[in-house]
Design a protein around this motif. Sequence first.
Motif, short mmCIF file in Angstrom:
data_model
loop_
_atom_site.label_atom_id
_atom_site.label_comp_id
_atom_site.label_asym_id
_atom_site.label_seq_id
_atom_site.Cartn_x
_atom_site.Cartn_y
_atom_site.Cartn_z
N LEU D 38 2.15 -10.69 -11.51
CA LEU D 38 1.84 -10.69 -10.08
C LEU D 38 1.51 -9.28 -9.61
O LEU D 38 0.60 -9.06 -8.81
CB LEU D 38 3.04 -11.25 -9.31
N GLY D 39 2.28 -8.31 -10.13
CA GLY D 39 2.06 -6.92 -9.75
C GLY D 39 0.70 -6.41 -10.19
O GLY D 39 0.03 -5.69 -9.44
N VAL D 40 0.27 -6.78 -11.39
CA VAL D 40 -1.05 -6.33 -11.87
C VAL D 40 -2.13 -6.91 -10.96
O VAL D 40 -3.02 -6.19 -10.48
CB VAL D 40 -1.29 -6.78 -13.33
N GLY D 41 -2.00 -8.22 -10.68
CA GLY D 41 -2.97 -8.85 -9.77
C GLY D 41 -2.93 -8.20 -8.40
O GLY D 41 -3.96 -7.88 -7.82
N GLY D 42 -1.72 -7.99 -7.90
CA GLY D 42 -1.55 -7.40 -6.57
C GLY D 42 -2.15 -6.00 -6.52
O GLY D 42 -2.82 -5.64 -5.55
N VAL D 56 -3.96 -8.40 3.06
CA VAL D 56 -2.97 -9.46 2.87
C VAL D 56 -1.92 -9.03 1.85
O VAL D 56 -0.70 -9.16 2.09
CB VAL D 56 -3.67 -10.76 2.40
N VAL D 57 -2.37 -8.50 0.74
CA VAL D 57 -1.42 -8.05 -0.28
C VAL D 57 -0.55 -6.93 0.28
O VAL D 57 0.66 -6.88 0.02
CB VAL D 57 -2.16 -7.60 -1.55
N GLY D 58 -1.15 -6.05 1.06
CA GLY D 58 -0.38 -4.97 1.67
C GLY D 58 0.72 -5.51 2.55
O GLY D 58 1.86 -5.03 2.50
N ALA D 59 0.43 -6.53 3.34
CA ALA D 59 1.44 -7.11 4.22
C ALA D 59 2.57 -7.73 3.40
O ALA D 59 3.76 -7.55 3.70
CB ALA D 59 0.80 -8.17 5.11
N TYR D 60 2.21 -8.44 2.35
CA TYR D 60 3.22 -9.04 1.47
C TYR D 60 4.14 -7.96 0.91
O TYR D 60 5.37 -8.07 0.96
CB TYR D 60 2.50 -9.81 0.36
N VAL D 61 3.54 -6.90 0.41
CA VAL D 61 4.32 -5.83 -0.20
C VAL D 61 5.29 -5.23 0.82
O VAL D 61 6.48 -5.06 0.55
CB VAL D 61 3.39 -4.74 -0.77
N GLU D 62 4.78 -4.95 2.02
CA GLU D 62 5.62 -4.31 3.02
C GLU D 62 6.77 -5.23 3.45
O GLU D 62 7.91 -4.80 3.63
CB GLU D 62 4.79 -3.91 4.25
N LEU D 63 6.45 -6.50 3.63
CA LEU D 63 7.47 -7.45 4.06
C LEU D 63 8.61 -7.50 3.05
O LEU D 63 9.79 -7.46 3.41
CB LEU D 63 6.83 -8.84 4.20
N ILE D 64 8.26 -7.58 1.80
CA ILE D 64 9.30 -7.71 0.77
C ILE D 64 10.07 -6.41 0.62
O ILE D 64 11.30 -6.41 0.50
CB ILE D 64 8.65 -8.09 -0.58
N ARG D 65 9.36 -5.28 0.64
CA ARG D 65 10.04 -4.04 0.35
C ARG D 65 10.94 -3.59 1.49
O ARG D 65 11.76 -2.69 1.32
CB ARG D 65 9.02 -2.93 0.05
N ASN D 66 10.77 -4.19 2.65
CA ASN D 66 11.56 -3.73 3.79
C ASN D 66 12.62 -4.74 4.24
O ASN D 66 13.13 -4.65 5.35
CB ASN D 66 10.64 -3.37 4.95
N ALA D 103 6.19 -7.49 -5.55
CA ALA D 103 5.87 -6.53 -4.50
C ALA D 103 6.08 -5.10 -5.00
O ALA D 103 5.22 -4.24 -4.82
CB ALA D 103 6.73 -6.79 -3.28
N TYR D 104 7.23 -4.87 -5.63
CA TYR D 104 7.50 -3.51 -6.10
C TYR D 104 6.53 -3.09 -7.19
O TYR D 104 6.03 -1.97 -7.20
CB TYR D 104 8.94 -3.38 -6.59
N SER D 105 6.26 -4.02 -8.13
CA SER D 105 5.39 -3.60 -9.23
C SER D 105 3.95 -3.44 -8.74
O SER D 105 3.20 -2.64 -9.29
CB SER D 105 5.50 -4.53 -10.43
#
Lengths: 243, 249, 249, 224, 216
Positions: D38-42, D56-66, D103-105
């Motif tokens: 998922l991280g490679v694709g992201g 969209v991917v940016g929003a996903y990453v931020e939501l999860i990481r925070n 999200a992290y990867s």
Amino acid sequence: APTYAKADALERIAKEKVLRVAVPQDFPPFGSVGTDLKPLGYDIDTATLIAKEMGAKVELVPVTSTNRIPYLTTGKVDLVISSLGKNAEREKVIDFSTAYAPFFNGVFGPDDIKAEKAEDLEGKTVGVTRGSVEDIELSKIVSDKVTVRRYEDNNGTISAFLSGQVQLVATGNVVAAAIFERNPPRQPIMKFLIKNSPCFVGLNKNEGPLLEKVNAIIAKAKDDGSLNDIAKKWLHAPLPKDL
Amino acid sequence: MSPVKTPLVKLSAIRKSFGPVEVLKGVDMAVEEGQVVAMIGRSGSGKSTLLRSINGLERIDGGVIEVDGECVDPGQIDLRALRQKVGMVFQQFNLFPHLTAGENVMLALKVVKKQDKAATRAAAESALAKVGLGHKFDAYPSQLSGGQQQRVAIARSLAMAPKVLLCDEITSALDPELVAEVLGVVRKLAEEGMTLILVTHEMRFAREVCDRLVFMHGGRIAEQGPPAELFDRPSTPELAQFIGMVEAR
Amino acid sequence: MSPVKTPLVKLSAIRKSFGPVEVLKGVDMAVEEGQVVAMIGRSGSGKSTLLRSINGLERIDGGVIEVDGECVDPGQIDLRALRQKVGMVFQQFNLFPHLTAGENVMLALKVVKKQDKAATRAAAESALAKVGLGHKFDAYPSQLSGGQQQRVAIARSLAMAPKVLLCDEITSALDPELVAEVLGVVRKLAEEGMTLILVTHEMRFAREVCDRLVFMHGGRIAEQGPPAELFDRPSTPELAQFIGMVEAR
Amino acid sequence: MAYSFDFSSLLDYTPVLVDGVATTVGLTAVSTVLGVALGVGGAAARTSTVKPLAVVVGAYVELIRNTPFLVQLFFIFFGLPSLGIRLAEWQAAVLAMVVNLGAYSTEIIRAGIEATPKGQIEAGASLGMTGPQIFRYVVLGPAMAKIWPALTSQIVIVMLGSSVCSQIAAEELSFAANFIQSRNFRPFEVYFLATALYLALAVALRWIFSLMGQRMFAKGVSRA
Amino acid sequence: MLNFTLWDILSNLLLAARWTVLLSLIAFVSGGIAGLLLLVARVSPVPPLRLAAKLFIEVFQGTPLLMQLFIVFFALPLIGIETSAWTSAAVGLTLFTAAYLAEIWRGCVEAVPKGQWEASASLAMTFPEQMRHVILPQALRIAVPPTVGFSVQVVKGTAVTSIIGFVEVTKAGTMITNATFQPFLVYGLVGLIYFALCYPLSLSAKALERKLNVAR
Ligand SMILES: Nc1ncnc2c1ncn2[C@@H]1O[C@H](COP(=O)(O)OP(=O)(O)OP(=O)(O)O)[C@@H](O)[C@H]1O
Ligand SMILES: Nc1ncnc2c1ncn2[C@@H]1O[C@H](COP(=O)(O)OP(=O)(O)OP(=O)(O)O)[C@@H](O)[C@H]1O
Ligand SMILES: [Mg+2]
Ligand SMILES: [Mg+2]
């Protein structure tokens, strides 16, 4: 005994005039929270009563069924009044007072699921709070074909039932009733009883004087009806005779 | 007299700005097949930018670049066809560090030219042999000296059989004693008739090997001609100064 | 005849290995006060290692280093005294990027020499003036050209008033047209009688400025003597080859 | 010290502990594979020139990481059923771990991609390679090699974080520890042992990943 | 019976968020100080010190915070050290934070070019002088963005303190869910509160990083 804590709890309580009690906050009607998130319920009232009799202020420490014993054995609380059931294994580690509340545990579930005895649970998923009396008793009577899900605390168990993650729950009759009363999305209806297992106050080993004092207070409260009042308030029924 | 040849590379009025700074201010240049052209000039005069424009690494703002008869549109996006005709070797080698020398050479043959495995390997072996590194097929870049790495980079470009090879200061990142081996390879290519456009600071080499010297100054070609002539009789004071500076050491 | 001078720097039988590889295989060398010595040799011949050993950046495995009469123990830990006598200038400048030119020069005066503020500032100003950068006192390294940065680095070393200054290829990281200004500073130091040991690839400079050329080969000093002599009549084939290589370009 | 330790009472529960370790390892393994994929694709999406995808991917990453992993887990397990999505506890645990690691990867791998020297990309372009070809053959390998240590640390963090999956009755190592201590009332022994097991797992995980790294990114790409 | 309005839920969660914030601050400040000491030990030229720091970091990065807190809270009393929930949470989070920060900062110290060590050594500076005047000023500058970024982990880490009796946001969330039977709403709100706390930190970490890259 594998217990740490100074054997002078009673002295300390008398001196500092504070009784520290571990109480549940996720187990109505014994202990739950009001809109201010302060604990309230049968166990809380019992704790208050015992403290009053000792002439001390009560300090309530909300615990889960997982961490209540470490709280006691590390001396962070003096008593556990947390709908604690008694069995032989537990008696090796801590002491128990006389019973202060009735407790019948059983299996509960929505109308559309049929289950009249342990065998009927086969193929079904039952939620229970890890380490509770229900857990231990349920584990004794069900076969491998029953899926038992053990949650960290009663919050987890109840949430799992209400969200449909488990079909049935094993818990106390009064607990189920309290949930029922709050008009939840899924209603826990009594399927069958597992065991009558009244609640006891838990104390550290080697606390003879404190144990005697607690027992005396409970006996007195039973006599003068104050414990009965608590029962009527929270369980909507008088204390059973045999307690 | 020979018929008028169409040049292999033809630049007309090339302009390029980075933000407000105009780096190329209208450059005209033509390079015929087999010619070896050296570009010299001070740092910042636009040599690299011009070279990079020729294979589309920089998108020019004006002018026309023609390579082998085809036009490179300033706005064009698909540069793949062009780049198969124009090879490029960089100052920093830019070998792919996770691939062996052989794999470096084979990669583009495989994924761009879609050659089969055997052909790819044969081409890579011959390209590496040409730069004298046939025996280093399985070495990783980190196991090679700078000079060897640069020779692999040359082989990698050569294997694609480009019409013209662009070299941007390909010896500047090398230890002094490794310079000669790389220049030797370039000299050989020149002798074999490869069309070459080089940016270099190796004046002596430029003098000996190149057909033509191009002196860039301030985004323009200030002077060009046969090396000997330019060196001995610079007609602009800028070139005279530049030669003086380089030789002052 | 003048009395026999004790050399300022004296190296005897210096040995140094990195893991299994012996990089210095017994080096003897003596440098007298005011001498300017250039070390040349192929990459990997141990020039830098030898230079770094002299001020203790590398701990030697055997041999004796004497600087200004004092011995540098191979196992010794407190190198502070030594390093106050031996300055060093690096190829990569290594200026402290968070400090201005002036602060770069003042830092060691303050924390090592514990000089007071006024003295520190005066010393820094005079050192910067000496390298022609008196006006850049408050500039950060990132605001200076490579040549200027290297001159600040020289000033930083000079301010500590070392007995000898070591310079390791101090012009190799510079653009060609900036080399001259740094060599100019070194030339001036040499003329003023500073003791210098330089590793350099600038043969012409070495020839003009140095009293002695030391040719290192394979971890040993293969040859040494006056530059003109060495260049014109190399007695080892290695040096002959090296000179050929460097001049081949 | 009045407390007498008694580790022998843990012996009876060996099967529970073994099951717990196995579940933790299984959860970690599955979510590592899926999460890194998922991280490679992201990361590809985030560095791509297609803006909406990157956003969209940016929003996903931020939501999860925070937000804490525990809250994500509760949301998936207890919250999603309100929307009619009911997952078994192991499914919920894996989903939460994959989404979290993904999200992290994504961020870690993106950093690796962006650290690719521009010259590498230019060299690929000069050879006539397309954008995706450059990503696949030139950028990804060295980027992975470069971020391998960071990725390893993140996977260890996810493995340790899986301890909170006990809260939804996923029967991993912490669950086993809690289960045992609620039976034998010997929390200290159990938690010390469980902590030691986690440490062993973390050390083993790092070791395995460094071996894998050495094999995969053998010679070419040193970390420099 | 009990009835939680949306406001009840939100206000309770926000009240609980105070503890989350306070715990985060304590963890971050004291963890930062401890982390700095740990860092110096980790990169010092004294091998035993380096080893000890390495071991500490290895253990605290190799075990779940959940277990660390539990052991600090319940096991320290066994050897006679009384710990309140507050001190345990503070100690546990501090050690956890210190281990991670020390490791993050070590990366930053190692990102300072070797030439800076050598140049300062050549100027006869001692290890403490090098650290103080040359290495740390440069390392701390590049350390700011990842440090701010890590503070997000600290905030999220405080969720685990519920195990030792802290009613912070997550715990309050489970309690309220249990009383209201609205997990989707409650956990959604809990998530939002964390997001509101953490996202600004993440954003400023990114902004700082960008600024740093431009400055260079
Ligand atoms: N990507 C870019 N963005 C902004 N300015 C640039 C960029 N690339 C080059 N420049 C500027 O364009 C000018 C010309 O640069 P170019 O690299 O072409 O010079 P050069 O002649 O190759 O110099 P050198 O000898 O140093 O390689 C310089 O002033 C440089 O700063
Ligand atoms: N820290 C190190 N660890 C291992 N090997 C090293 C180290 N430093 C130098 N070497 C090796 O020691 C040998 C001599 O290196 P040194 O840097 O002294 O050579 P040099 O003559 O200065 O070369 P150059 O002209 O390239 O600077 C080389 O083979 C080099 O690879
Ligand atoms: Mg250029
Ligand atoms: Mg060297």
